[in-house]
Design an enzyme around this catalytic site. Structure first.
Site, PDB file in Angstrom:
ATOM      1  CG  PHE A  78      -1.846   1.221   1.217  1.00  0.00           C
ATOM      2  CD1 PHE A  78      -2.994   1.230   0.432  1.00  0.00           C
ATOM      3  CD2 PHE A  78      -1.554   2.354   1.961  1.00  0.00           C
ATOM      4  CE1 PHE A  78      -3.832   2.337   0.391  1.00  0.00           C
ATOM      5  CE2 PHE A  78      -2.378   3.468   1.934  1.00  0.00           C
ATOM      6  CZ  PHE A  78      -3.523   3.456   1.144  1.00  0.00           C
ATOM      7  CE  LYS A 101      -0.819   5.893   7.798  1.00  0.00           C
ATOM      8  NZ  LYS A 101      -0.544   5.149   6.584  1.00  0.00           N
ATOM      9  CG  ASP A 112       5.490   3.489   1.906  1.00  0.00           C
ATOM     10  OD1 ASP A 112       5.514   4.099   2.994  1.00  0.00           O
ATOM     11  OD2 ASP A 112       4.465   3.379   1.202  1.00  0.00           O
TER      12      ASP A 112
HETATM   13  C1  LIG Z   1      -0.781   5.452   5.158  1.00  0.00           C
HETATM   14  C2  LIG Z   1       0.206   4.964   4.165  1.00  0.00           C
HETATM   15  C3  LIG Z   1       0.382   5.596   2.927  1.00  0.00           C
HETATM   16  C4  LIG Z   1      -0.475   6.760   2.480  1.00  0.00           C
HETATM   17  O1  LIG Z   1      -0.392   7.852   3.338  1.00  0.00           O
HETATM   18  P1  LIG Z   1      -1.502   9.034   3.221  1.00  0.00           P
HETATM   19  O2  LIG Z   1      -1.019  10.041   4.227  1.00  0.00           O
HETATM   20  O3  LIG Z   1      -2.815   8.422   3.568  1.00  0.00           O
HETATM   21  O4  LIG Z   1      -1.457   9.528   1.836  1.00  0.00           O
HETATM   22  C5  LIG Z   1       1.346   5.111   2.075  1.00  0.00           C
HETATM   23  N1  LIG Z   1       2.122   4.061   2.414  1.00  0.00           N
HETATM   24  C6  LIG Z   1       1.989   3.437   3.602  1.00  0.00           C
HETATM   25  C7  LIG Z   1       2.887   2.289   3.932  1.00  0.00           C
HETATM   26  C8  LIG Z   1       1.021   3.844   4.499  1.00  0.00           C
HETATM   27  O5  LIG Z   1       0.866   3.201   5.655  1.00  0.00           O
END
Ligand SMILES: *Cc1c(COP(=O)(O)O)cnc(C)c1O
Length: 402
Positions: free
Chosen positions: A131, A245, A216
């Site tokens: 994701f 986050k 990521d």
């Molecule tokens: C939450 C998340 C995203 C996306 O972040 P947003 O602030 O919602 O755009 C991308 N990669 C990972 C691994 C995530 O947990």
């Protein structure tokens, strides 16, 4: 069906309406208290109303909110320097969200090869279950059909392989490959650890083929696993990293971190954001680092993570009809469920505990990093109660049927 709300119906929201929070506790408008083990999806790294963050935001709010990136923002310089000093990175680009941080990584990787005379080298390899966000490019990177459906043709230049599959990986790598992007531990995908050996393999593959490695760490970063960043567990460094986050502790922000060589490809005018790195966000980001980088803080997260994981393993043993397995590192833990995860999330909520569903039928347990050991016991008690409720329901349904 029409709803009373004027908001888009794109979220399946609970009807809980929180009024305030304190540490790991959230309180609804009608006074009900919930133990928060979702942390707003791994965002409230220091819990709710952390005095140091509140103070930092208030002080900045009285001075200056926004000036744009037409000017030098001292808080950006400071946060950038601190992030660079504490990581593999030499340079930092401030943005507003996780998806934007990933977009910046993807654009930087493509531009790097373009600047080196390889404009056709723009493909990014990603992994099943990944994701990376909800923009047009990041849904293509994530590759999940349920997020791609109905949004037009999938953006070109993303090749996906099963996680850990070395043969599939070798087959997909070619002269078109610009980068490999991976979450060291998949979050939305169900707290799936990618393993140090696999990350080392990716690093070597990248080095041998002039490919950039993107981590990521939007969910795994900023102390969540007991290291500042999860990849430190493997000893493998990326060339680019997306964070968001936890770095804002609840204030929307993100960043793209890079080596000097890669960052240099984004020359003036090639990329930008109006809000990214604004003084309010920078004040909070710096305040989060004051706490997370304090001597002993990360060790305490690691210790509490081990403790909680042990206790969760005990729950798996005592409720085999509900739980199958515990996964993850630090305070990024997942309970793979034997019963439907949605039922567990509801039963936990009934027991005054907030947890977050993920893929692979996993419930994520993501408490604020500041949780105390006593509060960890309370988390386990409430999960135990939720599991018992579910068992009773299963038995009574089975009894009625039989
Ligand atoms: C939450 C998340 C995203 C996306 O972040 P947003 O602030 O919602 O755009 C991308 N990669 C990972 C691994 C995530 O947990």
């Amino acid at each position: 069906m029409t709803s009373a709300s004027s908001l888009f119906g794109n979220y399946a929201r609970s009807n809980l309406q929180f009024d305030h929070g304190n540490g790991v506790w959230l309180v609804t408008r009608d006074g009900r208290r919930f133990l928060d083990c979702g942390s707003g999806i791994a965002v409230n790294s220091l819990g709710h109303s952390h005095p140091h963050l509140v103070e930092a935001l208030k002080a900045q709010a009285e001075k200056l909110w926004h000036v744009s990136n037409l000017h030098t923002v001292p808080g950006q310089e400071k946060l950038g320097e601190r992030l660079a000093k504490a990581t593999f990175a030499d340079k930092v680009l401030m943005v507003n969200s996780g998806a934007e941080a990933m977009e910046a990584c993807i654009k930087a990787a493509r531009r790097y090869h373009y600047n080196n005379g390889n404009p056709d080298r723009f493909h990014v390899v990603t992994f099943e279950g990944a994701f990376h966000g909800r923009t047009i490019a990041t849904i293509a990177a994530g590759g999940q059909a349920k997020y791609l459906e109905g949004f037009g043709p999938k953006a070109p230049g993303f090749d996906q392989v099963p996680a850990g599959d070395l043969e599939a990986l070798a087959a997909v790598i070619g002269p078109q490959t610009a980068a490999i992007a991976i979450e060291p531990i998949q979050g939305e995908g169900g707290i799936r650890e990618q393993g140090a050996d696999f990350l080392r393999h990716l690093r070597k593959l990248c080095d041998d083929n002039g490919i950039l490695l993107i981590f990521d760490e939007i969910q795994t970063g900023v102390g969540r696993t007991g290291k500042f960043f999860a990849h430190e567990w493997s000893g493998v460094n990326p060339d680019l990293m997306a964070i968001a986050k936890g770095i804002g502790g609840g204030f929307p922000m993100g960043a793209c971190l890079a080596t000097e060589e890669v960052a240099a490809c984004l020359t003036p005018g090639t990329h930008g954001t109006t809000f990214g790195g604004n003084p309010l966000a920078m004040a909070v980001g710096n305040a989060v680092l004051d706490v997370v980088l304090e001597e002993g803080f990360l060790d305490s997260v690691e210790k509490k993570g081990l403790l909680l994981k042990q206790k969760l393993a005990g729950l798996v043993d005592s409720h085999p009809a509900i739980f199958a397995e515990v996964r993850g590192k630090g305070l990024l833990l997942g309970l793979k469920c034997a019963a439907p995860v949605g039922d567990l999330v509801s039963a936990a909520r009934e027991a005054g505990l907030l947890i977050v569903p993920a893929g692979d039928n996993v419930a994520r347990i993501l408490p604020p990093l500041t949780i105390t050991e006593e509060e960890l016991d309370e988390v386990v008690n409430r999960l135990d109660a939720a599991a018992s409720t579910l068992e009773e329901k299963t038995i009574s349904v089975g009894g009625a049927a039989g």
